[in-house]
Design a protein around this motif. Structure first.
Motif, PDB file in Angstrom:
ATOM      1  N   LEU A  43      25.729  50.621  20.031  1.00  0.00           N
ATOM      2  CA  LEU A  43      25.890  49.405  20.815  1.00  0.00           C
ATOM      3  C   LEU A  43      27.335  48.945  20.798  1.00  0.00           C
ATOM      4  N   ARG A  44      27.870  48.591  21.957  1.00  0.00           N
ATOM      5  CA  ARG A  44      29.221  48.093  22.195  1.00  0.00           C
ATOM      6  C   ARG A  44      30.284  49.184  22.136  1.00  0.00           C
ATOM      7  N   TRP A  45      29.907  50.431  21.857  1.00  0.00           N
ATOM      8  CA  TRP A  45      30.903  51.504  21.782  1.00  0.00           C
ATOM      9  C   TRP A  45      30.659  52.610  22.801  1.00  0.00           C
ATOM     10  N   ARG A  46      29.519  52.586  23.501  1.00  0.00           N
ATOM     11  CA  ARG A  46      29.186  53.690  24.407  1.00  0.00           C
ATOM     12  C   ARG A  46      30.135  53.776  25.609  1.00  0.00           C
ATOM     13  N   ASP A  47      30.745  52.672  26.003  1.00  0.00           N
ATOM     14  CA  ASP A  47      31.647  52.705  27.159  1.00  0.00           C
ATOM     15  C   ASP A  47      33.120  52.780  26.754  1.00  0.00           C
ATOM     16  N   LYS A  48      33.384  52.966  25.469  1.00  0.00           N
ATOM     17  CA  LYS A  48      34.772  53.044  24.984  1.00  0.00           C
ATOM     18  C   LYS A  48      35.112  54.517  24.716  1.00  0.00           C
ATOM     19  N   LYS A  49      35.462  55.222  25.780  1.00  0.00           N
ATOM     20  CA  LYS A  49      35.730  56.651  25.674  1.00  0.00           C
ATOM     21  C   LYS A  49      37.199  56.905  25.354  1.00  0.00           C
ATOM     22  N   ARG A  50      37.428  57.903  24.508  1.00  0.00           N
ATOM     23  CA  ARG A  50      38.788  58.296  24.159  1.00  0.00           C
ATOM     24  C   ARG A  50      38.888  59.822  24.214  1.00  0.00           C
ATOM     25  N   PRO A  51      40.051  60.357  24.584  1.00  0.00           N
ATOM     26  CA  PRO A  51      40.189  61.815  24.680  1.00  0.00           C
ATOM     27  C   PRO A  51      40.447  62.454  23.321  1.00  0.00           C
ATOM     28  N   PHE A  52      39.704  63.518  23.024  1.00  0.00           N
ATOM     29  CA  PHE A  52      39.938  64.307  21.819  1.00  0.00           C
ATOM     30  C   PHE A  52      39.852  65.787  22.174  1.00  0.00           C
ATOM     31  N   THR A  53      40.662  66.578  21.493  1.00  0.00           N
ATOM     32  CA  THR A  53      40.777  68.001  21.785  1.00  0.00           C
ATOM     33  C   THR A  53      39.787  68.813  20.962  1.00  0.00           C
ATOM     34  N   PHE A  54      39.226  69.848  21.562  1.00  0.00           N
ATOM     35  CA  PHE A  54      38.420  70.811  20.804  1.00  0.00           C
ATOM     36  C   PHE A  54      39.360  71.624  19.914  1.00  0.00           C
ATOM     37  N   THR A  55      38.999  71.808  18.650  1.00  0.00           N
ATOM     38  CA  THR A  55      39.875  72.559  17.754  1.00  0.00           C
ATOM     39  C   THR A  55      39.248  73.844  17.211  1.00  0.00           C
ATOM     40  N   ASN A  56      38.025  74.147  17.606  1.00  0.00           N
ATOM     41  CA  ASN A  56      37.438  75.422  17.175  1.00  0.00           C
ATOM     42  C   ASN A  56      37.508  76.420  18.330  1.00  0.00           C
TER      43      ASN A  56
END
Length: 223
Positions: A43-56
C-alpha cells in the motif's frame, strides 16, 4: 506489461548495497545492460516505480537486482531495505540503451556500475572478456561493489579510483577521473566507451572523451 514477482533471496553486498533475487516470469528475457521499472507491492508504494538494472545472466531461472540503499530519505530504496524473503515486487518489461558493442573501456561511478555487471558476467562466461577494461570510481574502498568478482574477471584491467579518502594501497588510485587521468591511463580512444554513473559523472566523462578524440558514435550511455 507488469508482473508480480516474489523475493527469494536477499544478500548484503556492501555496507549500503543489497542483492535481491526474485522469481522470473515465464518467457521473460532481457539483454545484459537493460533495466526495468520496479515498485514495491505494498500500500502507497505500488505506483512509485524506480529503474533498476538486471545484474544476473538472462538464462538463469531467476532475476537479480543489485541495489544501493539510500537511507537519507524515505524513498523506494529505503523501503527495499526493510523487505524480507517472500515479499513481492512489481516489475515492467525490460528497457535500456546500454548494450555491448565490442571490447572497450567501461567507466562507472558508484552504483552506476550495475548495468555493466551482467554484461561483464556474460563476457566472462563466454570467454570473451579479453580487451575490456573497467575503471570504477567510488568515494571509499568500502563502497566498491563486487570488487573480488571484477578482479577475478578482469585482473589488471580492473582499476579502482577512490575519491574521498587517502590510501596507500597500490591497487587503488587516489583522486578523480578527469581528462588528465583518462589521457594517462588509456592509450586508444578509437574504441567503444561505456559510461554510467550520476548525471554529473556522465556529463564529465562524455565531455572528456570527446575532447580526447573519442568517436561520439562509440560512446554508450543511458539516454
Amino acid at each position: 506489461m507488469s508482473y508480480k514477482v516474489t523475493i527469494r533471496d536477499i544478500q548484503q553486498i556492501t555496507h549500503d548495497v543489497k542483492r535481491f533475487r526474485v522469481d522470473k516470469p515465464e518467457g521473460y528475457e532481457f539483454i545484459p545492460g537493460q533495466a526495468t521499472e520496479v515498485a514495491i507491492d505494498k500500500l502507497r508504494w505500488r505506483d512509485k516505480k524506480r529503474p533498476f538494472t538486471f545484474t544476473n545472466l538472462n538464462g538463469e531461472p531467476d532475476l537479480e537486482f543489485t541495489i544501493k540503499i539510500y537511507n537519507d530519505h524515505n524513498g523506494v530504496t529505503n523501503q527495499l531495505n526493510y523487505l524480507n524473503i517472500g515479499d513481492q515486487l512489481i516489475i515492467d518489461d525490460p528497457w535500456g540503451t546500454i548494450q555491448y558493442n565490442g571490447p572497450g573501456v567501461f567507466l562507472a561511478g558508484g552504483a552506476g556500475v550495475t548495468p555493466f555487471i551482467s554484461i561483464l558476467r556474460r563476457l566472462a562466461r563466454d570467454n570473451s572478456i579479453e580487451g575490456n577494461t573497467l575503471i570504477f570510481s567510488n568515494k571509499t574502498e568500502d563502497d566498491i561493489i563486487l570488487e573480488d568478482e571484477f578482479e577475478a574477471m578482469l585482473g589488471r584491467h580492473f582499476m579502482n579510483v577512490i575519491t574521498d579518502e587517502p590510501t596507500d594501497n597500490y591497487t587503488y588510485l587516489d583522486g578523480f577521473i578527469d581528462k588528465e587521468f583518462l589521457e594517462e591511463q588509456i592509450d586508444d580512444f578509437d574504441q567503444p566507451f561505456y559510461v554510467c554513473g550520476p548525471m554529473d559523472f556522465n556529463e564529465a566523462m562524455l565531455g572528456y572523451l570527446k575532447e580526447l578524440g573519442a568517436d561520439p558514435e562509440a560512446l554508450v550511455f543511458e539516454e
